[in-house]
Design a protein around this motif. Sequence first.
Motif, PDB file in Angstrom:
ATOM      1  N   VAL A  78       0.836  -1.207   0.000  1.00  9.02           N
ATOM      2  CA  VAL A  78       0.000   0.000   0.000  1.00  9.02           C
ATOM      3  C   VAL A  78       0.867   1.252   0.000  1.00  9.02           C
ATOM      4  O   VAL A  78       0.548   2.254  -0.645  1.00  9.02           O
ATOM      5  N   GLU A  79       2.005   1.179   0.707  1.00  6.03           N
ATOM      6  CA  GLU A  79       2.886   2.338   0.796  1.00  6.03           C
ATOM      7  C   GLU A  79       3.454   2.741  -0.569  1.00  6.03           C
ATOM      8  O   GLU A  79       3.652   3.913  -0.850  1.00  6.03           O
ATOM      9  N   ALA A  80       3.733   1.742  -1.420  1.00  6.44           N
ATOM     10  CA  ALA A  80       4.345   2.022  -2.728  1.00  6.44           C
ATOM     11  C   ALA A  80       3.369   2.717  -3.670  1.00  6.44           C
ATOM     12  O   ALA A  80       3.776   3.384  -4.615  1.00  6.44           O
ATOM     13  N   LEU A  81       2.049   2.555  -3.426  1.00 10.41           N
ATOM     14  CA  LEU A  81       1.057   3.160  -4.320  1.00 10.41           C
ATOM     15  C   LEU A  81       1.006   4.669  -4.111  1.00 10.41           C
ATOM     16  O   LEU A  81       1.117   5.162  -2.996  1.00 10.41           O
ATOM     17  N   THR A  82       0.840   5.403  -5.204  1.00 11.84           N
ATOM     18  CA  THR A  82       0.716   6.852  -5.128  1.00 11.84           C
ATOM     19  C   THR A  82      -0.512   7.247  -5.941  1.00 11.84           C
ATOM     20  O   THR A  82      -0.782   6.626  -6.972  1.00 11.84           O
ATOM     21  N   LEU A  83      -1.237   8.272  -5.473  1.00 11.81           N
ATOM     22  CA  LEU A  83      -2.371   8.756  -6.271  1.00 11.81           C
ATOM     23  C   LEU A  83      -1.826   9.651  -7.373  1.00 11.81           C
ATOM     24  O   LEU A  83      -1.320  10.729  -7.103  1.00 11.81           O
ATOM     25  N   GLY A  84      -1.872   9.191  -8.592  1.00 13.65           N
ATOM     26  CA  GLY A  84      -1.327   9.974  -9.721  1.00 13.65           C
ATOM     27  C   GLY A  84      -0.025   9.375 -10.218  1.00 13.65           C
ATOM     28  O   GLY A  84       0.556   8.494  -9.586  1.00 13.65           O
ATOM     29  N   SER A  85       0.452   9.876 -11.360  1.00 14.99           N
ATOM     30  CA  SER A  85       1.667   9.352 -11.988  1.00 14.99           C
ATOM     31  C   SER A  85       2.844   9.500 -11.016  1.00 14.99           C
ATOM     32  O   SER A  85       2.929  10.513 -10.319  1.00 14.99           O
ATOM     33  N   PRO A  86       3.775   8.575 -10.892  1.00 21.32           N
ATOM     34  CA  PRO A  86       3.895   7.315 -11.644  1.00 21.32           C
ATOM     35  C   PRO A  86       3.159   6.131 -11.007  1.00 21.32           C
ATOM     36  O   PRO A  86       3.472   4.995 -11.338  1.00 21.32           O
ATOM     37  N   TRP A  87       2.224   6.354 -10.100  1.00 19.14           N
ATOM     38  CA  TRP A  87       1.389   5.328  -9.459  1.00 19.14           C
ATOM     39  C   TRP A  87       2.142   4.441  -8.467  1.00 19.14           C
ATOM     40  O   TRP A  87       1.698   4.267  -7.353  1.00 19.14           O
ATOM     41  N   VAL A  88       3.265   3.866  -8.907  1.00 21.73           N
ATOM     42  CA  VAL A  88       3.995   2.989  -7.982  1.00 21.73           C
ATOM     43  C   VAL A  88       5.400   3.540  -7.751  1.00 21.73           C
ATOM     44  O   VAL A  88       6.147   3.740  -8.699  1.00 21.73           O
ATOM     45  N   VAL A  89       5.733   3.850  -6.481  1.00 22.60           N
ATOM     46  CA  VAL A  89       7.070   4.334  -6.149  1.00 22.60           C
ATOM     47  C   VAL A  89       7.735   3.282  -5.266  1.00 22.60           C
ATOM     48  O   VAL A  89       7.407   3.143  -4.079  1.00 22.60           O
ATOM     49  N   VAL A  90       8.650   2.505  -5.885  1.00 27.68           N
ATOM     50  CA  VAL A  90       9.240   1.377  -5.158  1.00 27.68           C
ATOM     51  C   VAL A  90      10.041   1.859  -3.943  1.00 27.68           C
ATOM     52  O   VAL A  90      10.015   1.238  -2.886  1.00 27.68           O
ATOM     53  N   ALA A  91      10.695   3.015  -4.082  1.00 29.82           N
ATOM     54  CA  ALA A  91      11.542   3.517  -2.988  1.00 29.82           C
ATOM     55  C   ALA A  91      10.747   3.688  -1.691  1.00 29.82           C
ATOM     56  O   ALA A  91      11.266   3.460  -0.596  1.00 29.82           O
ATOM     57  N   ASP A  92       9.449   4.087  -1.807  1.00 25.59           N
ATOM     58  CA  ASP A  92       8.622   4.288  -0.616  1.00 25.59           C
ATOM     59  C   ASP A  92       8.389   2.986   0.141  1.00 25.59           C
ATOM     60  O   ASP A  92       8.048   2.992   1.318  1.00 25.59           O
ATOM     61  N   ALA A  93       8.513   1.858  -0.566  1.00 28.15           N
ATOM     62  CA  ALA A  93       8.167   0.576   0.049  1.00 28.15           C
ATOM     63  C   ALA A  93       9.334  -0.026   0.819  1.00 28.15           C
ATOM     64  O   ALA A  93       9.155  -0.999   1.543  1.00 28.15           O
ATOM     65  N   VAL A  94      10.542   0.566   0.678  1.00 28.95           N
ATOM     66  CA  VAL A  94      11.721  -0.073   1.277  1.00 28.95           C
ATOM     67  C   VAL A  94      11.622  -0.129   2.801  1.00 28.95           C
ATOM     68  O   VAL A  94      11.753  -1.201   3.404  1.00 28.95           O
ATOM     69  N   ALA A  95      11.359   1.026   3.436  1.00 30.22           N
ATOM     70  CA  ALA A  95      11.318   1.047   4.905  1.00 30.22           C
ATOM     71  C   ALA A  95      10.237   0.111   5.463  1.00 30.22           C
ATOM     72  O   ALA A  95      10.524  -0.696   6.353  1.00 30.22           O
ATOM     73  N   PRO A  96       8.986   0.163   4.938  1.00 27.18           N
ATOM     74  CA  PRO A  96       7.984  -0.784   5.456  1.00 27.18           C
ATOM     75  C   PRO A  96       8.354  -2.244   5.192  1.00 27.18           C
ATOM     76  O   PRO A  96       8.038  -3.113   6.016  1.00 27.18           O
ATOM     77  N   ALA A  97       9.034  -2.513   4.069  1.00 29.90           N
ATOM     78  CA  ALA A  97       9.402  -3.904   3.778  1.00 29.90           C
ATOM     79  C   ALA A  97      10.419  -4.401   4.793  1.00 29.90           C
ATOM     80  O   ALA A  97      10.310  -5.523   5.315  1.00 29.90           O
ATOM     81  N   LEU A  98      11.398  -3.547   5.128  1.00 29.23           N
ATOM     82  CA  LEU A  98      12.391  -3.921   6.148  1.00 29.23           C
ATOM     83  C   LEU A  98      11.692  -4.141   7.498  1.00 29.23           C
ATOM     84  O   LEU A  98      11.980  -5.095   8.216  1.00 29.23           O
ATOM     85  N   ALA A  99      10.749  -3.233   7.816  1.00 29.79           N
ATOM     86  CA  ALA A  99      10.048  -3.339   9.094  1.00 29.79           C
ATOM     87  C   ALA A  99       9.229  -4.625   9.158  1.00 29.79           C
ATOM     88  O   ALA A  99       9.190  -5.309  10.188  1.00 29.79           O
ATOM     89  N   ALA A 100       8.579  -4.979   8.034  1.00 33.34           N
ATOM     90  CA  ALA A 100       7.764  -6.197   8.003  1.00 33.34           C
ATOM     91  C   ALA A 100       8.652  -7.427   8.166  1.00 33.34           C
ATOM     92  O   ALA A 100       8.311  -8.373   8.887  1.00 33.34           O
ATOM     93  N   TYR A 101       9.830  -7.397   7.529  1.00 30.60           N
ATOM     94  CA  TYR A 101      10.742  -8.530   7.636  1.00 30.60           C
ATOM     95  C   TYR A 101      11.252  -8.686   9.068  1.00 30.60           C
ATOM     96  O   TYR A 101      11.367  -9.794   9.590  1.00 30.60           O
ATOM     97  N   ARG A 102      11.499  -7.526   9.715  1.00 21.39           N
ATOM     98  CA  ARG A 102      11.930  -7.543  11.118  1.00 21.39           C
ATOM     99  C   ARG A 102      10.880  -8.241  12.000  1.00 21.39           C
ATOM    100  O   ARG A 102      11.218  -9.053  12.855  1.00 21.39           O
ATOM    101  N   ILE A 103       9.598  -7.942  11.748  1.00 24.46           N
ATOM    102  CA  ILE A 103       8.533  -8.569  12.532  1.00 24.46           C
ATOM    103  C   ILE A 103       8.536 -10.083  12.308  1.00 24.46           C
ATOM    104  O   ILE A 103       8.359 -10.874  13.240  1.00 24.46           O
ATOM    105  N   LEU A 104       8.783 -10.490  11.064  1.00 26.26           N
ATOM    106  CA  LEU A 104       8.827 -11.916  10.747  1.00 26.26           C
ATOM    107  C   LEU A 104       9.917 -12.625  11.565  1.00 26.26           C
ATOM    108  O   LEU A 104       9.702 -13.710  12.106  1.00 26.26           O
TER     109      LEU A 104
END
Lengths: 195, 237
Positions: free
Chosen positions: B77-103
């Motif tokens: 959800v974090e990677a999604l943006t309203l408007g172009s370019p729609w998906v910003v992968v850089a935004d997803a890095v911190a939440p992905a690391l945090a999710a992996y930490r929880i795992l």
Amino acid sequence: MANTSTTDVDLVGSEMTLNVARVALFAALMGAFAYVSFPNPLVPSVPVTLQVLGVFLAAIFLGPVWGGAAMVVYLLAGALGVPVFSSGSAGLGSFFGATGGYLVSYPFAAFLVGAVIHGGFEPDAPKSVSVGRLIVGMALAVPVVYAFGIPVYWYYLDVTWTTAIVNAGLLFLPAEAVKIAAAVGIVHSDRLNTA
Amino acid sequence: MLSYEPGDSLAHRLDPRSKLAVQIGFVAVAFAYTTPRGLAVLTAVTVGMLAVAATPPWTALAELKYVLPLLAAAPAVEALTLGSPWVVVADAVAPALAAYRILLVLAVSAAYVRTTPVRESRAVVQRHVPGRTGQFLGMSVAFVFRFLPVLQADLARIRDAQRARLGTERPVHERIASVLLSALDGAFDRSERFADALQARCFAWNPTLPALRFTWLDGPALVVAGGFLLAAVVTVV
């Protein structure tokens, strides 16, 4: 290990025994609810688990003090390895997971619902409480649950507030109304023989 | 379902208190080092701890499969943006690391759950929480453990009966209410019979519990726990 003689035995009183038994049974029932999910009528992809309903019912039937105690016992049992958290998970790690905030909110929510519905610390017969009071009590607890749940999701998953509010709040909010309706239906049902 | 498995691995022989200390230390260190390199090191540490607990990593993962969708939703959800370019992968890095930490944290606590019988954990509570509060919490946890399978079976039976009678055609709040009415009635009946049975057996505030004893094996575990906490404090300060 010291030997125990009969004179050392400190018996638990009968009223206390019944309260302990009810607290344990309610905490176990919360655990059993964690395995039961119904489809969310508004967002079918997000199933509704019955845990928050368990919080409401503990407060309604046991009152604020013993209802809150049942939630503390539920959390402690889960932390120590009884598989009572959602979908049968357990362990201290659950408190540091995405739903850790909801878990921590349960004792507070149960105490609040109990205190509002029974108008004090002593529980009345649930059937004697008006429908309006039941709804107000439970509706007041919903913000408490989300006030713990959303910030914890935001902090632990390092997302923006918007994402946290959508993922941990808005998707689940419609289901809370269904749970409140179900709890009112249960308390005012003719089929309920207990309490 | 995540629960205790009897065995004689190193982790089975540790005192529950040192295993709890290791878990708390691990949580602190995982939150202090949520970087790609930190998490790579902690992944190796987690695999090591699972090995000490004789729990294969895939078993731990299978136990955690239900939390995966909720964790994956955060970076998605974090990677999604309203408007172009729609998906910003850089935004997803911190939440992905945090999710992996929880795992990782969940995998370590799965190792505790699989190697520690509930009566040992109960003994820890009753030994370290003073007075009747500790007794109350300890015995209630033991009762929850015993009643959980019974109440699950009750609920499954009620839902089967409801399905067999086309109860699934009714609105959701009615279905929930009718399942819970039967479940509540059953639970209250059981709690009254259970209270009678407890009193008939001299239910007391001072039962005899298993003895807890630190052995030489706990030394290294406590050193590991202390090391984790120290490492976490060093980064934060």
